[in-house]
Design an enzyme around this catalytic site. Structure first.
Site, PDB file in Angstrom:
ATOM      1  CG  ASN A 223      -1.979   3.010  -4.492  1.00  0.00           C
ATOM      2  OD1 ASN A 223      -2.305   4.120  -3.867  1.00  0.00           O
ATOM      3  ND2 ASN A 223      -1.558   2.106  -4.132  1.00  0.00           N
TER       4      ASN A 223
ATOM      5  CG  ASP B  62      27.980  25.295 -33.161  1.00  0.00           C
ATOM      6  OD1 ASP B  62      28.993  25.320 -32.743  1.00  0.00           O
ATOM      7  OD2 ASP B  62      27.713  26.333 -33.784  1.00  0.00           O
TER       8      ASP B  62
ATOM      9  CG  ASP C 194      -4.342   9.423  -5.883  1.00  0.00           C
ATOM     10  OD1 ASP C 194      -4.695  10.485  -5.630  1.00  0.00           O
ATOM     11  OD2 ASP C 194      -3.220   9.212  -5.538  1.00  0.00           O
TER      12      ASP C 194
ATOM     13  CG  ASN D  41       0.963   5.714  -1.560  1.00  0.00           C
ATOM     14  OD1 ASN D  41       1.761   6.358  -2.469  1.00  0.00           O
ATOM     15  ND2 ASN D  41       0.418   4.532  -2.184  1.00  0.00           N
TER      16      ASN D  41
ATOM     17  CG  ASP E  70      29.163  28.822 -29.488  1.00  0.00           C
ATOM     18  OD1 ASP E  70      30.196  29.395 -29.183  1.00  0.00           O
ATOM     19  OD2 ASP E  70      29.164  28.113 -30.597  1.00  0.00           O
TER      20      ASP E  70
ATOM     21  CB  ALA F 103      -0.854  -0.067   1.218  1.00  0.00           C
TER      22      ALA F 103
ATOM     23  CD  GLU G   2      -3.563   3.917  -0.983  1.00  0.00           C
ATOM     24  OE1 GLU G   2      -3.980   4.336  -1.790  1.00  0.00           O
ATOM     25  OE2 GLU G   2      -2.404   3.380  -0.622  1.00  0.00           O
TER      26      GLU G   2
ATOM     27  CG  ASP H 225      30.992  23.538 -28.777  1.00  0.00           C
ATOM     28  OD1 ASP H 225      31.913  24.249 -28.137  1.00  0.00           O
ATOM     29  OD2 ASP H 225      30.198  23.817 -29.718  1.00  0.00           O
TER      30      ASP H 225
END
Length: 899
Positions: free
Chosen positions: A734, A637, A738, A703, A326, A280, A706, A641
């Site tokens: 779950n 580019d 929800d 959670n 750059d 759970a 629960e 690089d």
């Protein structure tokens, strides 16, 4: 060895080559065995199976697998199957994403020339580039790709495009003279040509000094595949979240064992209950929702011209604290333009964008003038157009140039006045002779017959060279002798343009008699009449200053890293607002060489420009920023690089001008090469990060609710506690009731002021800013409310199935109300609940599905639910709304951040 320092003869002697015959076959075989093939070594490729297995290292996947195993152990088969399906889906998504990742070394090899013209045993032959060895003599021609590093022995009007290697947008003029300086930047080694670069114009011959991994390209390749990729903040936060979930699971098991022993429960019952609660506590939908949210974010970025190659990078950019950009093509237009003119003793500014032949000529007072009405300016533009080899072309309504960028700038500025070289020729102008530019003269010239039948020599070149060869100047529609009083304003203009980091070209002419058409080039290029000077620059993109300002407001530093000269880079930085004060420092690559790692780590704090840098410098800069705790985004580019792109927290490559190597090394590719697109992507990244936190709050609150609902039953119901919720009910909450609304949070709109706040710290987890406290508090309150309704139903004489259904619906509607509070970092009272239509649809669908479930046969058979009386259902809806509205009200009134 520094080959550029040595004379051509010394290099040939050192390499044991022969200028007349080249190498013989025996020597080639020996050298090939010693140095290996002229190709770049690559990383060992991971097999598809290995890539698949790597996906199981994801901590959240491991947690889900444990949950599936535990569910199977206690015979919760449906839970186990559902979790297993989720695991398979996520592993396959990540696996196919990995298959399309790193191809950098392949791209590097593709850049190498397939064949080259080599002198062997006295004959020039074209051979495969991989067979080239050090000492070979290579012939270079226009358009050819340089297949190895070479020291030039001959260079005739030779210009090489080194943009992919150095980032310099303008082709480099090459020469053969030795360079006396000890430390010379790659872009300033004018007597060298490097593997992977392209010959723009001219021709030459060079001797090979390095092949394969011993070239500059090979050096970058070595850095590329030895550079470790940095974990993104997203990956670090998911790992931290996983540790929290694992810790919570152990804590739950410990609590259940303690409570069970206290109540004297059977050990089998204790173990089964502990496992149920552990399952759970696992948000089964978390991994799927994270993947979906990032995928949707990636698609949204793509619509804004930013293509994410890795899903984790979608969120990372929003966490960036510094963007290293750059200059050429990213901050600037990568289109050389004439911005200023000095002619006839006057200054003129020129407007317009790119290569479009539209623009105005403004006098010193800022007033638009007709260039044809000013004789000196008109004459200057006509001569500029005539002495020019570039052509202005129009392809599908978009203008471009054929020729070098600098000559193209002159062709465009003349076209703005309606003057073109083709138009002059069609009007009767005839080109008699042409003497191309070379690095020794630093000028080019033509001899032409004008429309009026007179003959002229027209020259174009460096202002100091043209001025030295001139004895007159054209002023006030007449020619005047050049003396001190007339010449000084020209020097002032040169200095003025230089201070503005403008490249300069001067234009001059000389009338000649028809019977002098057989003069030598040297005779033609003397005694000029000086006409004027062009001030040329690759100007900033118009939208960049606003983007820089937006970064500043968002608390993001911007740093320029370029291979260009410091003066040019600093001028651009001032224009775009990157350099705001004198305390903002500009460093060169030569200065970085003198810095220790500690010195550099301190220097990057004040730096806004790094100029004339090498690939090693870029990598060091990125690592220094990261050492200071920065989340660094790096743009680039070129091949140079790639290592820094890979090392940065997020590498951003250019989609238009970028090499395949850069794109393959990057996390994000800009489809329009525009800096402002990065800023849009930052905004999107922040929105995604916010939405991830909203989803995590919603999911983990469910959670906690629960688990706490069941724990309250064990704590408060005596020696024979009952399960508040059946296992499949928890799975439904779950994944459906929800999970669906939580998914809608992933596409929520950005909150107001998203770009007015500082970046989230790279080491800040999802639970920063009291999020954990809010999750626990609201989860416990909703969990207690769920238990209270369960216990109330039992006290009213309801069956266990009916009471569990009451608790089930209380939890579902409690989460539905909570989702509207989870979508804001203030309170639900401050945000329009209807502004996210997907959330409204998700909430409505979730409520209808859940209510429909308890009134269906599926609910009673699979989930153990019982139909609720209408009055009980309405009571459940009303009571489940209380936790959210009360807690939000308290937060609104008392401004308590932890509620």
């Amino acid at each position: 060895m520094k080959w550029y320092e040595m004379s051509a003869e010394e290099v040939v002697r050192e390499l044991g080559s022969d200028l007349e015959k080249g190498l013989d076959d025996h020597e080639v075989a020996q050298r090939l065995a010693q140095s290996g093939p002229n190709e770049l070594a690559g990383e060992e490729k991971a097999s598809a199976l290995k890539l698949l297995l790597v996906q199981f290292k994801n901590p959240l996947i491991i947690i889900l697998l444990v949950g599936a195993a535990l569910s199977l152990y206690i015979d919760h088969l449906v839970d186990a199957i559902a979790i297993a399906v989720i695991v398979v889906i996520n592993i396959l998504i990540a696996f196919f994403q990995e298959l399309n990742m790193q191809k950098s070394m392949d791209s590097l090899n593709e850049m190498a020339a397939p064949t080259s013209l080599v002198l062997r045993q006295g004959e020039w032959n074209r051979i495969p580039a991989r067979e080239i060895v050090p000492g070979d003599l290579l012939k270079l021609d226009t358009g050819s790709i340089v297949s190895a590093d070479v020291r030039l022995l001959e260079a005739t009007q030779l210009q090489v495009d080194e943009a992919a290697l150095t980032g310099e947008s303008v082709p480099v003029e090459k020469e053969v003279m030795a360079i006396s300086e000890e430390e010379v930047a790659l872009g300033d080694q004018f007597n060298m040509a490097f593997m992977g670069t392209v010959v723009s114009t001219g021709h030459g011959v060079g001797v090979v000094t390095g092949t394969g991994m011993n070239t500059e390209m090979g050096h970058i390749a070595q850095m590329l595949y030895t550079t470790e990729e940095t974990k993104t903040p997203m990956q670090q936060r998911v790992e931290a979240l996983s540790r929290v979930l694992i810790g919570a699971a152990f804590a739950i098991v410990a609590a259940i064992i303690g409570i069970g022993i206290e109540h004297g429960m059977d050990w089998i019952e204790i173990v089964n209950t502990g496992i149920s609660l552990t399952v759970a506590a696992i948000p089964e939908g978390l991994v799927t929702v994270v993947t979906i949210v990032l995928t949707l974010g990636a698609k949204r970025m793509a619509r804004n011209k930013a293509l994410a190659r890795k899903l984790a990078s979608v969120e990372t950019l929003g966490s960036s604290t510094v963007i290293c950009s750059d200059k050429t093509g990213t901050l600037t237009q990568n289109k050389m333009q004439v911005l200023s003119i000095y002619s006839g003793g006057h200054y003129f500014d020129v407007t317009g964008e790119g290569y479009e032949p539209q623009g105005e000529f403004l006098n010193s007072g800022g007033e638009a003038v007709d260039p044809h009405s000013i004789d000196e300016l008109n004459y200057f533009l006509r001569m500029s157009a005539a002495c020019n080899d570039a052509l202005l072309v129009n392809k599908e309504g978009v203008h471009g140039i054929q020729g070098t960028p600098t000559e193209g700038a002159l062709a465009v500025v003349a076209a703005k006045a309606g003057i073109t070289r083709q138009g002059l020729i069609e009007g009767g102008t005839e080109i008699i002779h042409s003497f191309p530019f070379d690095s020794s003269r630093k000028l080019m010239s033509i001899v032409l017959k004008a429309q009026d039948g007179n003959y002229y020599v027209v020259a174009k070149g460096a202002p100091d060279i043209i001025l030295r060869r001139s004895n007159k100047i054209y002023l006030k529609e007449d020619e005047y002798e050049l003396d001190g009083s007339v010449e000084q304003p020209i020097h002032d203009a040169i200095e003025r343009f230089s201070s503005q980091a403008l490249r300069t070209l001067a234009i001059a002419y000389k009338p000649i008699e028809p019977h002098h058409l057989d003069l030598t080039q040297e005779d033609y290029e003397q005694g000029f009449v000086f006409l004027g000077i062009h001030g040329i620059m690759d100007p900033p993109r118009p939208e960049v200053p606003d983007a820089i300002e937006e970064c500043h407001s968002a608390g993001i530093r911007t740093v320029m890293i370029t291979g260009d000269h410091a003066g040019t880079a600093e001028a651009i930085a001032r224009q775009i607002g990157m350099k705001r004060s004198d305390t903002d420092r500009v460093f060169t690559g030569a200065e970085l060489d003198q810095f220790s790692e500690t010195d550099l780590t301190e220097a990057v704090n004040d730096a806004v420009v790094f100029a004339r840098v090498t690939p090693e410098h870029k990598l060091r800069i990125v690592k220094a920023l990261q050492a200071n705790g920065e989340v660094a985004a790096m743009t680039g580019d070129g091949v140079n690089d790639a290592p820094a792109l890979r090392s940065a927290n997020i590498g951003v490559a250019m989609g238009i001008t970028g090499t395949d190597v850069a794109k393959d090394s990057a996390d994000l590719v800009l489809l329009d090469d525009n800096f402002s697109t990065i800023v849009k992507a930052v905004r999107e990244g922040r929105r995604i990060y916010d939405n991830m936190r909203k989803f995590i709050r919603q999911a983990l609150t469910a959670n906690v609710s629960e688990v706490s609902a069941i724990l309250f039953a064990f704590l408060l119901m005596g020696d024979e506690p009952l399960l508040t919720l059946a296992p499949l009910m928890i799975l439904w909450v779950n994944l459906v009731s929800d999970g669906i609304p939580a998914l809608a949070l992933g596409v929520d709109n950005e909150e107001e002021g998203i770009m007015d706040r500082k970046p989230v710290a790279g080491n800040a987890g999802f639970f920063a800013d009291n999020l954990a406290a809010r999750i626990v508090l609201r989860g416990l309150v909703l969990g207690f409310t769920t238990f209270f309704m369960f216990d109330y139903a039992l006290e009213q004489g309801a069956s266990l199935g009916y009471a569990q259904t009451v608790a089930f619906m209380t939890l579902i509607f409690g989460q539905i109300f909570h989702v509207f509070d989870a979508r804001t970092f203030s309170t639900l009272y401050r945000r329009n609940p209807f502004s996210n239509r997907y959330l409204i649809m998700a909430v409505t669908g979730s409520a209808l599905l859940s209510v429909g479930l308890i009134y269906s046969d599926l609910g009673s058979l699979a989930f153990g639910t019982e139909p609720l009386e209408l009055r009980h259902l309405l009571m459940v809806i009303c009571i489940s709304a209380l936790p959210t509205f009360i807690l939000s009200g308290l937060k609104e009134v008392f401004r308590l951040k932890w509620i």
